[in-house]
Design a protein around this motif. Structure first.
Motif, PDB file in Angstrom:
ATOM      1  N   VAL A  31       0.857  -1.188   0.000  1.00 47.38           N
ATOM      2  CA  VAL A  31       0.000   0.000   0.000  1.00 47.38           C
ATOM      3  C   VAL A  31       0.887   1.230   0.000  1.00 47.38           C
ATOM      4  O   VAL A  31       1.626   1.483   0.955  1.00 47.38           O
ATOM      5  N   VAL A  32       0.816   2.013  -1.095  1.00 49.08           N
ATOM      6  CA  VAL A  32       1.704   3.167  -1.245  1.00 49.08           C
ATOM      7  C   VAL A  32       1.010   4.485  -0.918  1.00 49.08           C
ATOM      8  O   VAL A  32       1.639   5.553  -0.975  1.00 49.08           O
ATOM      9  N   GLY A  33      -0.275   4.426  -0.551  1.00 50.17           N
ATOM     10  CA  GLY A  33      -0.958   5.654  -0.194  1.00 50.17           C
ATOM     11  C   GLY A  33      -2.454   5.468  -0.033  1.00 50.17           C
ATOM     12  O   GLY A  33      -3.043   4.529  -0.564  1.00 50.17           O
ATOM     13  N   THR A  34      -3.069   6.359   0.752  1.00 54.26           N
ATOM     14  CA  THR A  34      -4.519   6.377   0.917  1.00 54.26           C
ATOM     15  C   THR A  34      -5.014   7.802   0.672  1.00 54.26           C
ATOM     16  O   THR A  34      -4.275   8.769   0.834  1.00 54.26           O
ATOM     17  N   ALA A  35      -6.278   7.905   0.275  1.00 53.40           N
ATOM     18  CA  ALA A  35      -6.870   9.213   0.012  1.00 53.40           C
ATOM     19  C   ALA A  35      -8.336   9.191   0.421  1.00 53.40           C
ATOM     20  O   ALA A  35      -8.978   8.136   0.410  1.00 53.40           O
ATOM     21  N   GLU A  36      -8.858  10.368   0.772  1.00 52.75           N
ATOM     22  CA  GLU A  36     -10.260  10.480   1.172  1.00 52.75           C
ATOM     23  C   GLU A  36     -11.108  11.171   0.109  1.00 52.75           C
ATOM     24  O   GLU A  36     -12.313  11.311   0.275  1.00 52.75           O
ATOM     25  N   ASN A  37     -10.476  11.624  -0.972  1.00 51.85           N
ATOM     26  CA  ASN A  37     -11.224  12.303  -2.027  1.00 51.85           C
ATOM     27  C   ASN A  37     -10.528  12.076  -3.366  1.00 51.85           C
ATOM     28  O   ASN A  37      -9.402  11.562  -3.443  1.00 51.85           O
ATOM     29  N   ALA A  38     -11.223  12.476  -4.444  1.00 48.87           N
ATOM     30  CA  ALA A  38     -10.730  12.218  -5.793  1.00 48.87           C
ATOM     31  C   ALA A  38      -9.469  13.015  -6.127  1.00 48.87           C
ATOM     32  O   ALA A  38      -8.570  12.514  -6.804  1.00 48.87           O
ATOM     33  N   ILE A  39      -9.396  14.260  -5.668  1.00 48.18           N
ATOM     34  CA  ILE A  39      -8.233  15.103  -5.974  1.00 48.18           C
ATOM     35  C   ILE A  39      -6.957  14.474  -5.435  1.00 48.18           C
ATOM     36  O   ILE A  39      -5.946  14.359  -6.140  1.00 48.18           O
ATOM     37  N   ASP A  40      -6.988  14.040  -4.178  1.00 45.69           N
ATOM     38  CA  ASP A  40      -5.811  13.416  -3.582  1.00 45.69           C
ATOM     39  C   ASP A  40      -5.515  12.066  -4.241  1.00 45.69           C
ATOM     40  O   ASP A  40      -4.357  11.670  -4.367  1.00 45.69           O
ATOM     41  N   ALA A  41      -6.581  11.375  -4.644  1.00 47.97           N
ATOM     42  CA  ALA A  41      -6.398  10.079  -5.300  1.00 47.97           C
ATOM     43  C   ALA A  41      -5.668  10.237  -6.632  1.00 47.97           C
ATOM     44  O   ALA A  41      -4.770   9.460  -6.967  1.00 47.97           O
ATOM     45  N   MET A  42      -6.050  11.264  -7.416  1.00 46.12           N
ATOM     46  CA  MET A  42      -5.396  11.503  -8.694  1.00 46.12           C
ATOM     47  C   MET A  42      -3.914  11.832  -8.501  1.00 46.12           C
ATOM     48  O   MET A  42      -3.059  11.406  -9.285  1.00 46.12           O
ATOM     49  N   LYS A  43      -3.624  12.571  -7.449  1.00 49.43           N
ATOM     50  CA  LYS A  43      -2.222  12.900  -7.149  1.00 49.43           C
ATOM     51  C   LYS A  43      -1.429  11.634  -6.823  1.00 49.43           C
ATOM     52  O   LYS A  43      -0.266  11.483  -7.222  1.00 49.43           O
TER      53      LYS A  43
END
Length: 246
Positions: A31-43
């Motif tokens: 797991v290289v990262g988690t996000a709570e929204n689409a903007i952070d997910a795209m990053k």
């Protein structure tokens, strides 16, 4: 064991924590990262280049379905697994070729089985890509009552159009049921996935045109009136096909 870089996108911290805990038990899951929204997910997709994404369907700034489409513009072969409490989106998930659709509350064994299947698929693709094969010089297209042979160098671009894939070449346009992913295996290094719906012949590009406030570039070809699209996020990858950029 193949290491699968994975991201988790969910606005519920507890869900991300649970998925992360399950994946931490699996060999090869990273797991290289988690996000709570689409903007952070795209990053995350841009920065980490994951091979797998677990996505919630209902996010605060975008649906998981739309997010999956946007992610694929950056990374066309990204494996998507939807994790949601809503069963009614399953048809939409199928349309974006999701690897699985897991309903909440999360079944630990289902996550493990799904991950193992994706890991095996990625391992097979990696093995196939490592096998050196002589480059093909042409492809043949079945048109029902005849078969047309098209030289790869004479293809301008290939476009996904509805249920068909259209090959735009010097000697005409040809429809096939083959997917872009299937065709990519035989096209060779001069072809580039410029957009989720386009593969372009980099040797045939004449110019790239940008428009203000557009999310795409327009690709123009030598001695050909029709044009292809290039996602803005893919422009830097395309520049690698040039020996020198000024």
């Amino acid at each position: 064991m193949l290491r699968v870089k994975t991201i988790i996108v969910d606005d519920e911290f507890g869900v991300s924590l649970l998925l992360g805990s399950i994946l931490s038990e699996l060999e090869g899951a990273l797991v290289v990262g988690t996000a709570e929204n689409a903007i952070d997910a795209m990053k995350l997709v841009k920065d980490k280049s994951p091979s797998l994404a677990f996505l919630d369907i209902e996010l605060p700034d975008m649906t998981g379905i739309d997010l999956a489409k946007n992610m694929r513009e950056i990374q066309p072969d990204l494996a998507i697994v939807f994790v949601t409490a809503h069963q009614e989106y399953s048809l939409d998930a199928f349309k974006v070729f999701a690897s699985d659709y897991i309903l909440k509350p999360i079944d630990k064994e289902r996550v493990k089985t799904t991950f193992a299947h994706i890991q095996q698929t990625l391992k097979t693709l990696e093995k196939d890509n490592s096998i050196t094969q002589p480059p093909a010089s042409r492809i043949s297209i079945n048109l029902g009552n005849e078969r047309v042979f098209v030289k790869l160098g004479e293809i301008f671009y290939i476009e996904k159009s509805g249920r068909y894939t259209v090959i735009n070449a010097v000697n005409g346009k040809f429809k096939t049921r083959q997917t872009l992913i299937e065709l990519e295996q035989y096209l060779g290094p001069i072809f580039f996935r410029s957009h989720k719906s386009y593969i372009i012949n980099t040797d045939r590009i004449e110019r790239i045109v940008t428009y203000p406030n557009s999310s795409y570039y327009e690709v123009n070809f030598e001695n050909y009136k029709d044009k292809a699209l290039l996602s803005r996020d893919r422009i830097h990858e395309l520049m690698k096909y040039s020996h020198y950029n000024v």
